[in-house]
Motif scaffolding. Structure first.
Motif, PDB file in Angstrom:
ATOM      1  N   GLY A 150      47.209   3.126  -8.551  1.00  0.00           N
ATOM      2  CA  GLY A 150      46.050   3.923  -8.959  1.00  0.00           C
ATOM      3  C   GLY A 150      46.470   5.132  -9.777  1.00  0.00           C
ATOM      4  N   LEU A 151      47.625   5.695  -9.439  1.00  0.00           N
ATOM      5  CA  LEU A 151      48.182   6.826 -10.170  1.00  0.00           C
ATOM      6  C   LEU A 151      49.693   6.789 -10.049  1.00  0.00           C
ATOM      7  N   GLN A 168      46.988  -0.412 -18.619  1.00  0.00           N
ATOM      8  CA  GLN A 168      45.800   0.139 -17.954  1.00  0.00           C
ATOM      9  C   GLN A 168      46.150   1.029 -16.759  1.00  0.00           C
ATOM     10  N   GLY A 169      47.255   1.769 -16.871  1.00  0.00           N
ATOM     11  CA  GLY A 169      47.642   2.676 -15.800  1.00  0.00           C
ATOM     12  C   GLY A 169      47.319   4.123 -16.124  1.00  0.00           C
ATOM     13  N   LEU A 170      47.337   4.965 -15.095  1.00  0.00           N
ATOM     14  CA  LEU A 170      47.201   6.411 -15.231  1.00  0.00           C
ATOM     15  C   LEU A 170      48.508   7.050 -14.779  1.00  0.00           C
ATOM     16  N   ILE A 171      48.919   8.116 -15.470  1.00  0.00           N
ATOM     17  CA  ILE A 171      50.214   8.720 -15.168  1.00  0.00           C
ATOM     18  C   ILE A 171      50.163  10.232 -15.305  1.00  0.00           C
ATOM     19  N   PHE A 172      50.627  10.919 -14.258  1.00  0.00           N
ATOM     20  CA  PHE A 172      50.798  12.365 -14.247  1.00  0.00           C
ATOM     21  C   PHE A 172      52.296  12.665 -14.318  1.00  0.00           C
ATOM     22  N   ASP A 182      48.020  11.860 -18.481  1.00  0.00           N
ATOM     23  CA  ASP A 182      46.655  12.076 -18.009  1.00  0.00           C
ATOM     24  C   ASP A 182      46.528  13.371 -17.229  1.00  0.00           C
ATOM     25  N   GLY A 183      47.632  13.936 -16.811  1.00  0.00           N
ATOM     26  CA  GLY A 183      47.635  15.195 -16.087  1.00  0.00           C
ATOM     27  C   GLY A 183      49.041  15.542 -15.660  1.00  0.00           C
ATOM     28  N   ARG A 238      43.027  18.229 -14.562  1.00  0.00           N
ATOM     29  CA  ARG A 238      44.228  17.453 -14.853  1.00  0.00           C
ATOM     30  C   ARG A 238      45.467  18.020 -14.170  1.00  0.00           C
ATOM     31  N   VAL A 239      45.281  18.901 -13.201  1.00  0.00           N
ATOM     32  CA  VAL A 239      46.407  19.571 -12.544  1.00  0.00           C
ATOM     33  C   VAL A 239      46.360  19.335 -11.041  1.00  0.00           C
ATOM     34  N   GLY A 240      47.434  18.755 -10.496  1.00  0.00           N
ATOM     35  CA  GLY A 240      47.631  18.640  -9.060  1.00  0.00           C
ATOM     36  C   GLY A 240      48.806  19.500  -8.643  1.00  0.00           C
TER      37      GLY A 240
END
Length: 350
Positions: free
Chosen positions: A53-54, A95-99, A170-171, A223-225
């Motif tokens: 998912g991330l 199709q992935g999301l990446i921080f 992405d963040g 966009r910040v964790g």
């Protein structure tokens, strides 16, 4: 038959939605080149895990003198930014999301990596152990960062966040855990300052909040964790019963900020800490923080599913299972056996 909670979609905020609740935890792999530039091998490594998912990358240093190892990636110059674009493009193509996790090691370093200078920290301290991944080197003395150096570090985080966003991430995740620089300011064992960055929960939380605001203003708070270790357990930081008050204050402040998430930084999230009212790190964070919480620390499919279904946390981050199983999510979904992790796997980016 109901779909397990762990495979359900999750809305982080108005900008970002996750296709499942499994995150790939940040793991230091030291496979960048000698100039701290990511490689094409790293792009393939992350792309193979885009079913998460991330994805949260390995710790990526915000400036040259923030590192504590050779061959860790950076995000402070043009060549690094361009190489990271290959990584984000490969992940997005799947199709992935990446921080990107932004990192400053602080005292967990050695003059060999810092042009002969002492590592800086919240205060002057001494570490006694061997430097990780550096044969023959011992940790030693650190020096207290000056106010000007602290402000320079805050700005370096902001620039790194902007560079990461420009590279297609992405963040970003601010590494405020595991005994590294930001965490050193958050624990009484390492923070002996008597100025506005030490002594009280408000002062000891100041650097973490300044970095968060700087990054949020640079790329948007959604966009910040931030990764946190409220319990002291790593890199020679000893717990102090007053630490819980520091993290209560910090988490209270984080409730007022529209950030993406808080992420538990721990290897064993079953452990309970006296300084956290004898709670685990994740349960302590959940008690005091109202936003999205990512748990991490030895979770299995069953324990993660139970925790999510009980609302103990919202997402789970897994590390070593992702090293051994690039297709981890699919294996969990189809109940295929997992390949066991072995330390020899660290030698390559499988």
């Amino acid at each position: 038959m109901a779909i397990p909670h762990i495979f359900s979609t999750y809305t982080l905020n108005s900008l970002l939605s996750l296709k499942n609740r499994i995150a790939m935890a940040p793991m230091t792999r030291v496979h960048a080149d000698a100039l701290l530039v990511p490689t094409s091998e790293m792009a393939r490594y992350y792309a193979r895990r885009a079913d998460a998912g991330l994805i949260i990358t390995e710790g990526t240093v915000i400036q040259r003198n923030a590192r504590g190892h050779d061959h860790v990636p950076g995000i402070f110059n043009h060549d690094q930014l361009q190489a990271w674009r290959q990584v984000t493009s490969a992940v997005h193509a799947n199709q992935g999301l990446i921080f990107m996790q932004l990192w400053h090691t602080g005292r967990v370093s050695h003059p060999s990596f810092l042009d002969g200078s002492l590592p800086l920290s919240s205060s002057e301290t001494i570490m006694s152990g061997r430097v990780t991944r550096a044969q023959g080197l011992q940790y030693g003395k650190s020096r207290a960062a000056t106010r000007q150096e602290i402000q320079d570090i805050v700005q370096s985080y902001a620039r790194a966040a902007s560079n990461a966003f420009s590279a297609g991430f992405d963040g970003i995740e601010i590494h405020g855990a595991n005994g590294y620089l930001i965490d050193q300011f958050l624990h009484h064992d390492t923070n002996k300052r008597t100025d506005e960055y030490g002594g009280t929960p408000e002062n000891m939380s100041r650097l973490a909040l300044e970095v968060l605001h700087a990054c949020g203003n640079a790329i948007g708070y959604e966009r910040v964790g931030m990764r946190l270790s409220p319990g002291a357990y790593l890199n020679e930081i000893s717990g102090n019963l007053r630490d819980g008050l520091v993290f209560r204050h910090l988490l209270k402040q984080l409730n007022r900020i529209p950030m993406a998430y808080v992420h538990t930084g721990n290897f064993d999230d079953a452990r309970k800490f006296p300084e956290l009212d004898n709670m685990t790190m994740t349960s302590f964070i959940r008690t005091h923080y109202q936003g999205t919480l990512i748990a991490c620390g030895g979770y299995t499919f069953a324990s993660a599913e139970l925790g999510i279904s009980n609302n103990d946390f919202d997402l789970v981050a897994m590390g070593r299972p992702f090293i051994a199983n690039p297709d981890l999510v699919q294996r969990l979904r189809t109940q295929l056996p997992l390949k066991p992790y072995d330390a020899a796997m660290l030698n390559t980016l499988y």
